[in-house]
Design a protein around this motif. Sequence first.
Motif, PDB file in Angstrom:
ATOM      1  N   ARG A 113       5.932   5.671  -0.497  1.00  0.00           N
ATOM      2  CA  ARG A 113       6.151   4.496  -0.063  1.00  0.00           C
ATOM      3  C   ARG A 113       6.524   3.395  -1.064  1.00  0.00           C
ATOM      4  O   ARG A 113       6.440   3.649  -2.143  1.00  0.00           O
ATOM      5  N   CYS A 114       7.049   2.231  -0.427  1.00  0.00           N
ATOM      6  CA  CYS A 114       7.708   1.181  -1.288  1.00  0.00           C
ATOM      7  C   CYS A 114       6.378   0.577  -1.894  1.00  0.00           C
ATOM      8  O   CYS A 114       5.452   0.341  -1.155  1.00  0.00           O
ATOM      9  N   THR A 128       6.127  -2.369  -2.826  1.00  0.00           N
ATOM     10  CA  THR A 128       6.027  -3.833  -2.268  1.00  0.00           C
ATOM     11  C   THR A 128       5.764  -4.080  -1.020  1.00  0.00           C
ATOM     12  O   THR A 128       4.793  -4.801  -0.606  1.00  0.00           O
ATOM     13  N   CYS A 129       6.494  -3.494  -0.131  1.00  0.00           N
ATOM     14  CA  CYS A 129       6.047  -3.498   1.486  1.00  0.00           C
ATOM     15  C   CYS A 129       5.346  -2.424   2.038  1.00  0.00           C
ATOM     16  O   CYS A 129       4.831  -2.491   3.191  1.00  0.00           O
ATOM     17  N   SER A 186       6.805   0.411   2.963  1.00  0.00           N
ATOM     18  CA  SER A 186       7.850   1.293   3.982  1.00  0.00           C
ATOM     19  C   SER A 186       7.760   2.721   3.381  1.00  0.00           C
ATOM     20  O   SER A 186       8.186   2.700   2.089  1.00  0.00           O
ATOM     21  N   CYS A 211      14.157   0.539  -1.659  1.00  0.00           N
ATOM     22  CA  CYS A 211      13.618   0.413  -0.213  1.00  0.00           C
ATOM     23  C   CYS A 211      14.664  -0.273   0.604  1.00  0.00           C
ATOM     24  O   CYS A 211      15.348  -1.348   0.527  1.00  0.00           O
ATOM     25  N   SER A 232      13.754  -1.401   3.362  1.00  0.00           N
ATOM     26  CA  SER A 232      13.227  -2.127   4.408  1.00  0.00           C
ATOM     27  C   SER A 232      13.396  -3.639   3.690  1.00  0.00           C
ATOM     28  O   SER A 232      13.615  -4.580   4.316  1.00  0.00           O
ATOM     29  N   CYS A 233      12.705  -3.755   2.521  1.00  0.00           N
ATOM     30  CA  CYS A 233      12.684  -5.061   1.739  1.00  0.00           C
ATOM     31  C   CYS A 233      13.703  -4.961   0.496  1.00  0.00           C
ATOM     32  O   CYS A 233      13.912  -6.354   0.011  1.00  0.00           O
TER      33      CYS A 233
END
Length: 111
Positions: free
Chosen positions: A48-49, A51-52, A54, A66, A68-69
């Motif tokens: 998983r990221c 930071t976010c 995801s 990532c 996502s972000c």
Amino acid sequence: MPCYRCGVRQTDPVRGASPWRRGVRHEAQVLICPSCQREHDLDLDLDRCRTCGSSRLICRLGEVECRSCGAVRPARVADARPSSLVGAGAPGLSEEVEAALGRLFGRHPAR
């Protein structure tokens, strides 16, 4: 590259978007076949990221990004090819090609 869960290999693509999903597991890029996407909760297995949170990550050129972000971090090099992947103990593509050519031309592998 085979599916990391079941080991099935991708077939020739048809037009349009691929039904296969990319992910990162133990700092290595993995592919997930459509069947495993339906049958398993892959977010539990995938990295998983930081930071976010995801699981929409890709690994390339020593980096994990990532989708996502957009966060990018260096990939750890020590565990770049984990032995926990399904395909690690399975025959590789070169062995599969050799076996297929043997069947096609009637050759039997030397033992």
